[in-house]
Design a protein around this motif. Sequence first.
Motif, PDB file in Angstrom:
ATOM      1  N   ILE A 272       0.877  -1.224  -0.045  1.00  0.00           N
ATOM      2  CA  ILE A 272       0.119   0.049  -0.068  1.00  0.00           C
ATOM      3  C   ILE A 272       0.873   1.280   0.030  1.00  0.00           C
ATOM      4  CG2 ILE A 272      -1.617   1.329   1.217  1.00  0.00           C
ATOM      5  CD1 ILE A 272      -2.913  -0.974  -0.204  1.00  0.00           C
ATOM      6  N   GLU A 273       2.158   1.272   0.751  1.00  0.00           N
ATOM      7  CA  GLU A 273       2.900   2.512   0.673  1.00  0.00           C
ATOM      8  C   GLU A 273       3.451   2.736  -0.391  1.00  0.00           C
ATOM      9  OE1 GLU A 273       3.904   2.126   5.528  1.00  0.00           O
ATOM     10  OE2 GLU A 273       5.246   1.341   4.020  1.00  0.00           O
ATOM     11  N   MET A 274       3.795   1.533  -1.248  1.00  0.00           N
ATOM     12  CA  MET A 274       4.549   1.580  -2.612  1.00  0.00           C
ATOM     13  C   MET A 274       3.255   2.203  -3.573  1.00  0.00           C
ATOM     14  SD  MET A 274       5.718  -1.526  -5.073  1.00  0.00           S
ATOM     15  CE  MET A 274       3.997  -2.193  -5.368  1.00  0.00           C
ATOM     16  N   THR A 298      18.213  -0.815  -4.578  1.00  0.00           N
ATOM     17  CA  THR A 298      17.568  -1.958  -3.523  1.00  0.00           C
ATOM     18  C   THR A 298      16.214  -2.038  -3.526  1.00  0.00           C
ATOM     19  OG1 THR A 298      17.517  -0.210  -1.560  1.00  0.00           O
ATOM     20  CG2 THR A 298      19.392  -1.658  -1.790  1.00  0.00           C
ATOM     21  N   PHE A 299      15.254  -1.135  -4.190  1.00  0.00           N
ATOM     22  CA  PHE A 299      13.892  -1.214  -4.305  1.00  0.00           C
ATOM     23  C   PHE A 299      13.409  -2.334  -5.013  1.00  0.00           C
ATOM     24  CE2 PHE A 299       9.898  -0.402  -7.128  1.00  0.00           C
ATOM     25  CZ  PHE A 299       9.146  -0.070  -5.922  1.00  0.00           C
ATOM     26  N   ARG A 300      12.545  -2.799  -4.550  1.00  0.00           N
ATOM     27  CA  ARG A 300      12.013  -4.183  -4.997  1.00  0.00           C
ATOM     28  C   ARG A 300      10.284  -3.915  -5.344  1.00  0.00           C
ATOM     29  NH1 ARG A 300      13.984  -9.959  -2.909  1.00  0.00           N
ATOM     30  NH2 ARG A 300      16.202  -9.667  -3.852  1.00  0.00           N
ATOM     31  N   LEU A 301       9.723  -4.387  -6.245  1.00  0.00           N
ATOM     32  CA  LEU A 301       8.377  -4.519  -6.179  1.00  0.00           C
ATOM     33  C   LEU A 301       7.628  -5.267  -5.202  1.00  0.00           C
ATOM     34  CD1 LEU A 301       6.938  -2.738  -8.669  1.00  0.00           C
ATOM     35  CD2 LEU A 301       6.612  -4.799  -9.810  1.00  0.00           C
ATOM     36  N   MET A 302       6.963  -4.545  -4.283  1.00  0.00           N
ATOM     37  CA  MET A 302       6.295  -5.030  -3.116  1.00  0.00           C
ATOM     38  C   MET A 302       5.002  -5.870  -3.722  1.00  0.00           C
ATOM     39  SD  MET A 302       7.835  -5.049  -0.322  1.00  0.00           S
ATOM     40  CE  MET A 302       9.642  -4.721  -0.678  1.00  0.00           C
ATOM     41  N   TYR A 365      -2.854  -7.729  -3.324  1.00  0.00           N
ATOM     42  CA  TYR A 365      -4.231  -7.316  -3.322  1.00  0.00           C
ATOM     43  C   TYR A 365      -4.804  -7.293  -1.938  1.00  0.00           C
ATOM     44  CZ  TYR A 365      -4.287  -7.508  -8.205  1.00  0.00           C
ATOM     45  OH  TYR A 365      -3.981  -7.209  -9.564  1.00  0.00           O
ATOM     46  N   SER A 366      -4.090  -7.911  -0.929  1.00  0.00           N
ATOM     47  CA  SER A 366      -4.728  -7.958   0.425  1.00  0.00           C
ATOM     48  C   SER A 366      -4.836  -6.623   1.115  1.00  0.00           C
ATOM     49  CB  SER A 366      -4.096  -8.940   1.184  1.00  0.00           C
ATOM     50  OG  SER A 366      -2.623  -8.664   1.559  1.00  0.00           O
ATOM     51  N   GLY A 367      -3.949  -5.744   0.897  1.00  0.00           N
ATOM     52  CA  GLY A 367      -3.966  -4.546   1.510  1.00  0.00           C
ATOM     53  C   GLY A 367      -5.032  -3.651   1.050  1.00  0.00           C
ATOM     54  N   ILE A 368      -5.501  -3.722  -0.412  1.00  0.00           N
ATOM     55  CA  ILE A 368      -6.629  -3.190  -0.895  1.00  0.00           C
ATOM     56  C   ILE A 368      -7.823  -3.473   0.063  1.00  0.00           C
ATOM     57  CG2 ILE A 368      -7.826  -2.289  -2.759  1.00  0.00           C
ATOM     58  CD1 ILE A 368      -5.204  -2.681  -4.287  1.00  0.00           C
ATOM     59  N   VAL A 369      -7.885  -4.680   0.098  1.00  0.00           N
ATOM     60  CA  VAL A 369      -8.866  -5.574   0.941  1.00  0.00           C
ATOM     61  C   VAL A 369      -9.327  -4.911   2.172  1.00  0.00           C
ATOM     62  CG1 VAL A 369      -9.990  -7.835   1.900  1.00  0.00           C
ATOM     63  CG2 VAL A 369      -8.962  -7.664  -0.499  1.00  0.00           C
ATOM     64  N   LEU A 370      -8.015  -4.962   3.047  1.00  0.00           N
ATOM     65  CA  LEU A 370      -7.994  -4.385   4.370  1.00  0.00           C
ATOM     66  C   LEU A 370      -8.353  -3.073   4.412  1.00  0.00           C
ATOM     67  CD1 LEU A 370      -4.801  -6.199   5.742  1.00  0.00           C
ATOM     68  CD2 LEU A 370      -7.480  -6.908   6.091  1.00  0.00           C
ATOM     69  N   ARG A 371      -7.864  -2.255   3.604  1.00  0.00           N
ATOM     70  CA  ARG A 371      -8.385  -0.838   3.367  1.00  0.00           C
ATOM     71  C   ARG A 371      -9.761  -0.503   3.282  1.00  0.00           C
ATOM     72  NH1 ARG A 371      -5.303   3.886   1.001  1.00  0.00           N
ATOM     73  NH2 ARG A 371      -6.641   3.897  -1.110  1.00  0.00           N
ATOM     74  N   ALA A 372     -10.474  -1.267   2.410  1.00  0.00           N
ATOM     75  CA  ALA A 372     -11.851  -1.184   2.231  1.00  0.00           C
ATOM     76  C   ALA A 372     -12.673  -1.612   3.278  1.00  0.00           C
ATOM     77  CB  ALA A 372     -12.379  -2.018   0.914  1.00  0.00           C
ATOM     78  N   ILE A 375      -9.244  -1.288   7.930  1.00  0.00           N
ATOM     79  CA  ILE A 375      -8.148  -1.726   8.896  1.00  0.00           C
ATOM     80  C   ILE A 375      -7.453  -0.465   8.627  1.00  0.00           C
ATOM     81  CG2 ILE A 375      -6.498  -3.184   9.383  1.00  0.00           C
ATOM     82  CD1 ILE A 375      -9.618  -4.263   9.856  1.00  0.00           C
ATOM     83  N   PRO A 376      -6.663   0.174   9.764  1.00  0.00           N
ATOM     84  CA  PRO A 376      -5.499   1.064   9.492  1.00  0.00           C
ATOM     85  C   PRO A 376      -4.222   0.536   8.898  1.00  0.00           C
ATOM     86  CG  PRO A 376      -6.182   0.762  11.890  1.00  0.00           C
ATOM     87  CD  PRO A 376      -7.074  -0.024  11.111  1.00  0.00           C
ATOM     88  N   LEU A 377      -3.507   1.105   8.354  1.00  0.00           N
ATOM     89  CA  LEU A 377      -2.287   0.623   7.551  1.00  0.00           C
ATOM     90  C   LEU A 377      -1.342  -0.162   8.475  1.00  0.00           C
ATOM     91  CD1 LEU A 377      -0.927   0.522   4.759  1.00  0.00           C
ATOM     92  CD2 LEU A 377       0.119   2.664   5.615  1.00  0.00           C
TER      93      LEU A 377
END
Length: 429
Positions: A272-274, A298-302, A365-372, A375-377
């Motif tokens: 979500i931060e990314m 060092t950046f990776r696609l989270m 995708y789970s972060g988007i579900v939690l946001r909806a 649930i706070p980040l």
Amino acid sequence: MKKIASLTLDGKTYELPVVIGSEGETAIDISKARKETGFITLDPGFANTGSCQSSITFMDGQKGILRYRGIPVEQLSEHSTFVETAYLLINGELPTRKELSRFSIMLNDHSLVHEDMRAFFENFPKRAHPMGILSSMVNALRAFYPELPERSDEEEINITFARLLSKVRTMAAMSYKMSLGHKVIYPRHDLTYCANFLNMMFDSPVRPYVIDEDLVKVLEVFWILHADHEQNCSTAAVRLVGSARVNLYAAISAGIAALWGPLHGGANQAVIEMLQQIYDNGGDPAPFIVRAKDKNDTFRLMGFGHSIYKTYDPRARIMEKTCHKLLEKLNRDDPLLDIARRLEEVAVKDSYFIDHNLYPNIDFYSGIVLRAIGIPLDMFTVMFAIGRLPGWISQWKESIDDPKWKLHRPRQIYIGPKMRDYIPIDERS
Ligand code: CMC
């Protein structure tokens, strides 16, 4: 016919037994190799090392398969509940109606948190991360509840497991309420495990929370998909710490600490931060993909890549569908979902990601579900931890019951200085 592997060292050949799992997975048993050959095996990160034989979870990273006790997660997420899946993982079989009802009553009976624990919560600095709080609080449970004695009866074992499953959920919601400075909402006997959690998180004396069964189902699916993942980093931590015969709470607390890392459970927050960063920079994922491919960055696609899955993570597919349905139901557009979709579209066609077998994992995708759900980040990884509890508990139980149990004690190849003398401080240059 029994398979044997042979190893030739310094002209001498040794025979090593081959172990074959129920799904045809093969391993060379090197447990006697050091004793017989004087050599150890070197496997940084243990990616080629089986630390145990287990009958809990089966994964096939090439085919994208995940099954708990033989049952595909696709079926469990469609038909089961988190509580039933937890029972399956811990006990090995799906419960009968009576067993499930007894288990649910036990979870309800043990859902309250000792009032003295409130003082602990109150004294954490306001900016403390909820994963640090959770790990400490689970370890602290041992001060309030007895350790499982060596030969516990089944009832004692079940109560301890139910206590942990139920209280961790209550503590998570409690820490959220306390972080807001709001009244703590207690668990209710008339609500299911998942509905209770949502109610404890979002009910308030000034705005009563109305349980929405669709949201409850989303949470059931979210937690079922996180319930176990065989010998991942946090589960390996639970088994390793548990191998010292430490109490269950301390072993689970170690698992929570491991899960906190952004390469493991912390990835749902990192995704979500990314995505937010991409959004804040105009919404174009291309420069981030360029950065992810740059060896000097060092950046990776989270939310991309997995140690075991070299194809689509089967959990990610279910999570994506769940996410889509949820946003539709809530009649909500999330700009981060659009960015995630565009990012995925570009990445899965890019030769770097194809060649490195990097596909979306569950956290994409789970972060988007939690946001909806609301649930706070900073609670995202706590949500993962609650879901992973049945897995940690069942893996701990299996390791404790294993007749081949051993204290985990890996070896190393020393590459430091050879023996040298101590130099008194005045003589050092
Ligand atoms: N973005 C860009 N490159 C990557 C990524 C990524 N997300 N993941 C792996 N690579 C590259 C890596 O740079 C390396 O490249 P090269 O061989 O050219 O040097 C190659 O792929 C192999 O990387 P690795 O770290 O050795 O591979 P791994 O299989 O041990 O890594 C991983 C697994 C999950 C740590 C890694 O894919 C990653 O860091 N992903 C991002 C974090 C993430 O989403 N974690 C959640 C995992 S799912 C939840 C859970 O079950 O814990």
